[in-house]
Scaffold this active site. Sequence first.
Site, PDB file in Angstrom:
ATOM      1  N   HIS A 188     -17.934  16.236  -2.468  1.00 18.01           N
ATOM      2  CA  HIS A 188     -17.391  17.359  -3.213  1.00 18.01           C
ATOM      3  C   HIS A 188     -16.247  18.041  -2.467  1.00 18.01           C
ATOM      4  O   HIS A 188     -15.294  18.521  -3.061  1.00 18.01           O
ATOM      5  CB  HIS A 188     -18.491  18.368  -3.519  1.00 18.01           C
ATOM      6  CG  HIS A 188     -18.036  19.419  -4.460  1.00 18.01           C
ATOM      7  ND1 HIS A 188     -17.769  19.147  -5.775  1.00 18.01           N
ATOM      8  CD2 HIS A 188     -17.760  20.717  -4.270  1.00 18.01           C
ATOM      9  CE1 HIS A 188     -17.361  20.255  -6.350  1.00 18.01           C
ATOM     10  NE2 HIS A 188     -17.349  21.222  -5.461  1.00 18.01           N
ATOM     11  N   ARG A 294      -3.800  -3.770  -5.617  1.00 14.82           N
ATOM     12  CA  ARG A 294      -3.710  -5.002  -4.814  1.00 14.82           C
ATOM     13  C   ARG A 294      -5.086  -5.266  -4.192  1.00 14.82           C
ATOM     14  O   ARG A 294      -5.383  -4.821  -3.094  1.00 14.82           O
ATOM     15  CB  ARG A 294      -2.663  -4.846  -3.711  1.00 14.82           C
ATOM     16  CG  ARG A 294      -1.213  -4.833  -4.205  1.00 14.82           C
ATOM     17  CD  ARG A 294      -0.255  -4.694  -3.027  1.00 14.82           C
ATOM     18  NE  ARG A 294       1.106  -5.069  -3.350  1.00 14.82           N
ATOM     19  CZ  ARG A 294       2.079  -4.214  -3.668  1.00 14.82           C
ATOM     20  NH1 ARG A 294       1.842  -2.918  -3.716  1.00 14.82           N
ATOM     21  NH2 ARG A 294       3.305  -4.656  -3.928  1.00 14.82           N
ATOM     22  N   ARG A 330      -5.237  -6.612  -9.817  1.00 17.57           N
ATOM     23  CA  ARG A 330      -4.737  -7.971  -9.594  1.00 17.57           C
ATOM     24  C   ARG A 330      -5.741  -8.723  -8.745  1.00 17.57           C
ATOM     25  O   ARG A 330      -6.223  -8.205  -7.743  1.00 17.57           O
ATOM     26  CB  ARG A 330      -3.392  -7.881  -8.870  1.00 17.57           C
ATOM     27  CG  ARG A 330      -2.989  -9.200  -8.263  1.00 17.57           C
ATOM     28  CD  ARG A 330      -1.622  -9.141  -7.715  1.00 17.57           C
ATOM     29  NE  ARG A 330      -1.629  -8.736  -6.316  1.00 17.57           N
ATOM     30  CZ  ARG A 330      -0.523  -8.566  -5.608  1.00 17.57           C
ATOM     31  NH1 ARG A 330       0.652  -8.712  -6.177  1.00 17.57           N
ATOM     32  NH2 ARG A 330      -0.570  -8.224  -4.349  1.00 17.57           N
ATOM     33  N   GLU A 429       6.348 -13.511 -11.211  1.00 17.45           N
ATOM     34  CA  GLU A 429       6.935 -13.370  -9.881  1.00 17.45           C
ATOM     35  C   GLU A 429       7.443 -14.697  -9.335  1.00 17.45           C
ATOM     36  O   GLU A 429       7.856 -14.782  -8.191  1.00 17.45           O
ATOM     37  CB  GLU A 429       5.974 -12.680  -8.905  1.00 17.45           C
ATOM     38  CG  GLU A 429       4.606 -13.264  -8.797  1.00 17.45           C
ATOM     39  CD  GLU A 429       3.704 -12.458  -7.856  1.00 17.45           C
ATOM     40  OE1 GLU A 429       4.148 -11.519  -7.188  1.00 17.45           O
ATOM     41  OE2 GLU A 429       2.518 -12.821  -7.784  1.00 17.45           O
ATOM     42  N   ASP A 453       8.513 -10.716  -5.076  1.00 17.87           N
ATOM     43  CA  ASP A 453       8.462 -12.173  -4.975  1.00 17.87           C
ATOM     44  C   ASP A 453       9.481 -12.829  -5.891  1.00 17.87           C
ATOM     45  O   ASP A 453      10.098 -13.831  -5.520  1.00 17.87           O
ATOM     46  CB  ASP A 453       7.047 -12.680  -5.301  1.00 17.87           C
ATOM     47  CG  ASP A 453       6.138 -12.567  -4.094  1.00 17.87           C
ATOM     48  OD1 ASP A 453       6.597 -12.898  -2.978  1.00 17.87           O
ATOM     49  OD2 ASP A 453       4.977 -12.143  -4.248  1.00 17.87           O
ATOM     50  N   ARG A 463      11.341 -12.990   1.968  1.00 19.57           N
ATOM     51  CA  ARG A 463      11.305 -11.518   1.994  1.00 19.57           C
ATOM     52  C   ARG A 463      10.845 -10.973   3.338  1.00 19.57           C
ATOM     53  O   ARG A 463      10.995  -9.785   3.612  1.00 19.57           O
ATOM     54  CB  ARG A 463      10.425 -10.967   0.848  1.00 19.57           C
ATOM     55  CG  ARG A 463       8.969 -11.291   0.967  1.00 19.57           C
ATOM     56  CD  ARG A 463       8.216 -11.011  -0.328  1.00 19.57           C
ATOM     57  NE  ARG A 463       7.461  -9.755  -0.294  1.00 19.57           N
ATOM     58  CZ  ARG A 463       6.479  -9.462  -1.148  1.00 19.57           C
ATOM     59  NH1 ARG A 463       6.161 -10.307  -2.113  1.00 19.57           N
ATOM     60  NH2 ARG A 463       5.841  -8.324  -1.069  1.00 19.57           N
ATOM     61  N   CYS A 500       5.967  -4.058 -11.482  1.00 21.28           N
ATOM     62  CA  CYS A 500       5.180  -3.416 -10.423  1.00 21.28           C
ATOM     63  C   CYS A 500       5.754  -3.667  -9.034  1.00 21.28           C
ATOM     64  O   CYS A 500       5.215  -3.193  -8.050  1.00 21.28           O
ATOM     65  CB  CYS A 500       3.718  -3.846 -10.492  1.00 21.28           C
ATOM     66  SG  CYS A 500       3.507  -5.603 -10.195  1.00 21.28           S
TER      67      CYS A 500
HETATM   68  C1  PEP Z   1       5.722  -8.391  -6.045  1.00 23.84           C
HETATM   69  O1  PEP Z   1       5.791  -9.536  -5.607  1.00 23.84           O
HETATM   70  O2  PEP Z   1       6.689  -7.763  -6.484  1.00 23.84           O
HETATM   71  C2  PEP Z   1       4.419  -7.697  -6.054  1.00 23.84           C
HETATM   72  C3  PEP Z   1       4.250  -6.571  -6.710  1.00 23.84           C
HETATM   73  O3  PEP Z   1       3.403  -8.250  -5.342  1.00 23.84           O
HETATM   74  P1  PEP Z   1       3.308  -8.187  -3.726  1.00 23.84           P
HETATM   75  O4  PEP Z   1       4.416  -7.293  -3.258  1.00 23.84           O
HETATM   76  O5  PEP Z   1       1.956  -7.695  -3.404  1.00 23.84           O
HETATM   77  O6  PEP Z   1       3.525  -9.619  -3.382  1.00 23.84           O
HETATM   78 MG    MG Z   2       3.990 -10.659  -5.212  1.00 20.52          MG
END
Ligand code: PEP
Ligand code: MG
Length: 538
Positions: A188, A294, A330, A429, A453, A463, A500
């Site tokens: 609480h 995630r 996800r 992605e 991605d 990346r 996202c």
């Molecule tokens: C993405 O790839 O944009 C994504 C949202 O997933 P993550 O960054 O967890 O790979």
């Molecule tokens: Mg991704």
Amino acid sequence: MEIIQGKGVFGAVAVGKIFFYRRQDANIIHRTVSDALKEKERYENARDSSIAQLSALYEKALAEAGEESAQIFDIHRMMLDDRDYNDSVINIIETQLVNAEYAVSVTSENFAGMFSSMDDEYMQARSADVKDISDRIIRNLIGENYSSPEISEPCIICADDLTPSETLNMDKSRILAFATKHGSSTSHTAILARTMNIPAVVGLDGISEELDGKFAAIDGYTGRLYIEPNEETLALITNKQEQDKIQKAILEQLKGKDNVTSDGRRIDIFANIGGPQDVDAVIANDAGGIGLFRSEFLYLESSDYPTEQVQLSAYRRVLEAMSGKKVVIRTMDIGADKQIEYFKLDKEENPALGYRAIRICLTRRNIFRTQLRALLRASVYGNLAVMFPMITSVEEVHEIKEIIDDVKSELASESIPFSDTIELGVMIETPAAAVISDILAQEVDFFSVGTNDLTQYTLAADRQNPKLEPFCDTHHEAVLRLIEYSAKSAHKYGKWIGICGELAADLSLTERWLRIGIDELSVSPAYILPLRDAVRKI
Ligand code: PEP
Ligand code: MG
């Protein structure tokens, strides 16, 4: 300076004097009695008085702290009606011929002990609730009133733990922060801190009464309590306080407003999270839902595969906290940059192009089935949508759907309930998914574009490699066209599409997203209100 590390349950900072709250325990005397009937009557009367007090407290909390905080007193009222609890008290009075206060205190210890030994963090937190209701009944039996602590100036409230009644009875204008030894993010204290927008840290093992009156700084983001902070720390905390003020000002203005442009176009703004601990920030920033949970963080935080029960409890907590708003979870995206020892994955030449995410799930079915069972079971607690990462073909989607059907039959055969309205989606992605989005759209309920991605795969630029940043044009026409095509595909078949990845929060693209008809943007909680602001200025 001394630093005590705990767990931040509400992100904010404060500086001030510590007030160490000590509970005055009710004085319970163990008496044998000859008239059990009379004791039972005394118990019933004290219980009735407690119910009346809790109704009054519910109204007080509703007026002062809102529905979420008030609910706890409703739960307490229900607990007083709990058959097992009442049977236990009556049974102890009848069989041991003891006074009612003693019977209540034994029952309280038994029930609180049972709750605190449970695996589920939410259930553990209920142990404080049992103690609270029992203490109320005992005080009513003894004829003692609750005395709220006298706090003469705004202070950081430290305590071993705080019951809901204690927190509610405190003078809110004198509370700078909560810092407790026990408690959890669902306690609480945490709920109240969230509604009051003040820092809260629990699990501070090293706190004691000796801290009373000392000057301190508290950081609810990092979970740290600084006793007699040095100048550098003080400057850091003060700076965070300023940032918070700016953020709060935006928040106050925009909270409750629509995400709508001046010419009436609307877009949903959801939040990205890594686990239940982030939900406070989601709610505080007024997100319309959760667009990306995630789930792999549950695996990353664990030293072995998280069990169905552990996952169920995490998903349930998020779904319940979001009270019917959409939560897109996800399935785990392990591999590539997220490596876990216990998965025992082989070393790869190109992990980002390797064995990750859905590829692991479809080949190591047990891991996938455990997660799906937890997700399906959690679906009855809110508005769940599930999406799958790293999709490259429609065959993968067929396979996923077959496995889900099989897991559903398994649950049905065990009479375990699940919702039949769970939306299923895929992440866009990979360039492959974007290019076949017209086919995928016929198979699923929604798309969510993972621009992080999608950018790396479209531009063939890792990346994780900082040297490649100059080659990673996130506004590259190739990426934007793939997103636009995916949006067209989704809408052609009446499906919705969200983004996202990090690009969702890029305010220079917000207008473009609206133009191509993106239905939802999911961003870190801190970006929700700035994004709402940007939408409303278009
Ligand atoms: C993405 O790839 O944009 C994504 C949202 O997933 P993550 O960054 O967890 O790979
Ligand atoms: Mg991704």
